[in-house]
Design an enzyme around this catalytic site. Sequence first.
Site, short mmCIF file in Angstrom:
data_model
loop_
_atom_site.label_atom_id
_atom_site.label_comp_id
_atom_site.label_asym_id
_atom_site.label_seq_id
_atom_site.Cartn_x
_atom_site.Cartn_y
_atom_site.Cartn_z
N CYS A 1 -22.89 -4.81 1.11
CA CYS A 1 -22.67 -3.57 1.87
C CYS A 1 -21.29 -2.94 1.67
CB CYS A 1 -22.97 -3.84 3.34
SG CYS A 1 -23.33 -2.32 4.25
N ARG B 1 -27.89 6.64 10.34
CA ARG B 1 -27.60 5.47 9.52
C ARG B 1 -28.92 4.86 9.04
NH1 ARG B 1 -22.55 3.61 9.94
NH2 ARG B 1 -23.12 1.49 9.36
N HIS C 1 -27.90 -7.44 4.38
CA HIS C 1 -27.35 -8.51 5.20
C HIS C 1 -28.54 -9.42 5.51
CE1 HIS C 1 -23.66 -6.22 6.01
NE2 HIS C 1 -24.42 -5.17 6.20
N1 GLN Z 1 -18.97 1.22 6.39
C1 GLN Z 1 -20.08 1.23 5.56
C2 GLN Z 1 -21.22 2.12 5.99
O1 GLN Z 1 -21.49 2.27 7.18
C3 GLN Z 1 -20.52 -0.21 5.35
C4 GLN Z 1 -21.19 -0.84 6.54
C5 GLN Z 1 -21.56 -2.27 6.31
O2 GLN Z 1 -20.90 -2.98 5.56
N2 GLN Z 1 -22.59 -2.71 7.01
O3 GLN Z 1 -21.86 2.68 5.14
#
Ligand code: GLN
Length: 247
Positions: free
Chosen positions: A95, A132, A197
């Site tokens: 990520c 998101r 993840h």
């Molecule tokens: N900050 C990044 C995003 O939101 C990565 C988030 C994460 O590592 N889960 O895209």
Amino acid sequence: MKEIKILYLYPDMLELYGDYGNIQVLKYRMESRNINCVIDSYSIGDTPPDFSSYDIVFAGGGADNEQTILADDLVKYKENIKAAVQNGVFFLLICGAYQLFGKYYKGVEGNIIPGLEIFPYYTEAIADRKKRCIGNIVLEVDLKNDKPTKVIGFENHGGQTFGSLSPFGKVLYGNGNSFGDKQEGFFMGNVIATYLHGPLLSKNSEVSDYIIKYCLERKYQENIELKPLNDDFEIKCREQMLKRLKK
Ligand code: GLN
């Protein structure tokens, strides 16, 4: 006794949703086969590491804030990291770390976090903070075994990644590199960079063993057949998840 050395980058800053579990799984699966597993970590202020002296470099996910703080430190190692990638050291990047190895990450406010520019993709966050890519995700991945494997994980990112010329997998369920994408991550023999993840490796033993086999063969220059482990529990969990997601 064979030995694999792992470098864990920024454990105090990049560790979202149990990413450290990936290292625990690698260690467990190595030690169950009598392979010694050494884990070193590096964070801001520590002695600079020689990336090429490791077999695996691991970095996890992090929020935009942590990414901003550590990006300046990370770019200091650009050439050292690039050389390690070229030398065949294995990189597992989750990520936030996946994003930082690309050209740049553009945050919600339009701020640019420079990437290492080692891989060809770039990432831009959606201006609306609430939008998101969140949820379970299933990929079909070609690990160059006899058949494609299903990789299960959990994604949570605002960043939308474009220009990954060799994705990690085809999306069967979930979003992937961007909303409704058909592809996820970035993959080349010694690099898995992914939004998954989970932690990724606890749900996907085949991916763990792909990494361990790759590292042993590279280091010891011999064909390695890994002793099978009892994965009954992992297999049951996977079946349950795939049934739930109807994949
Ligand atoms: N900050 C990044 C995003 O939101 C990565 C988030 C994460 O590592 N889960 O895209």
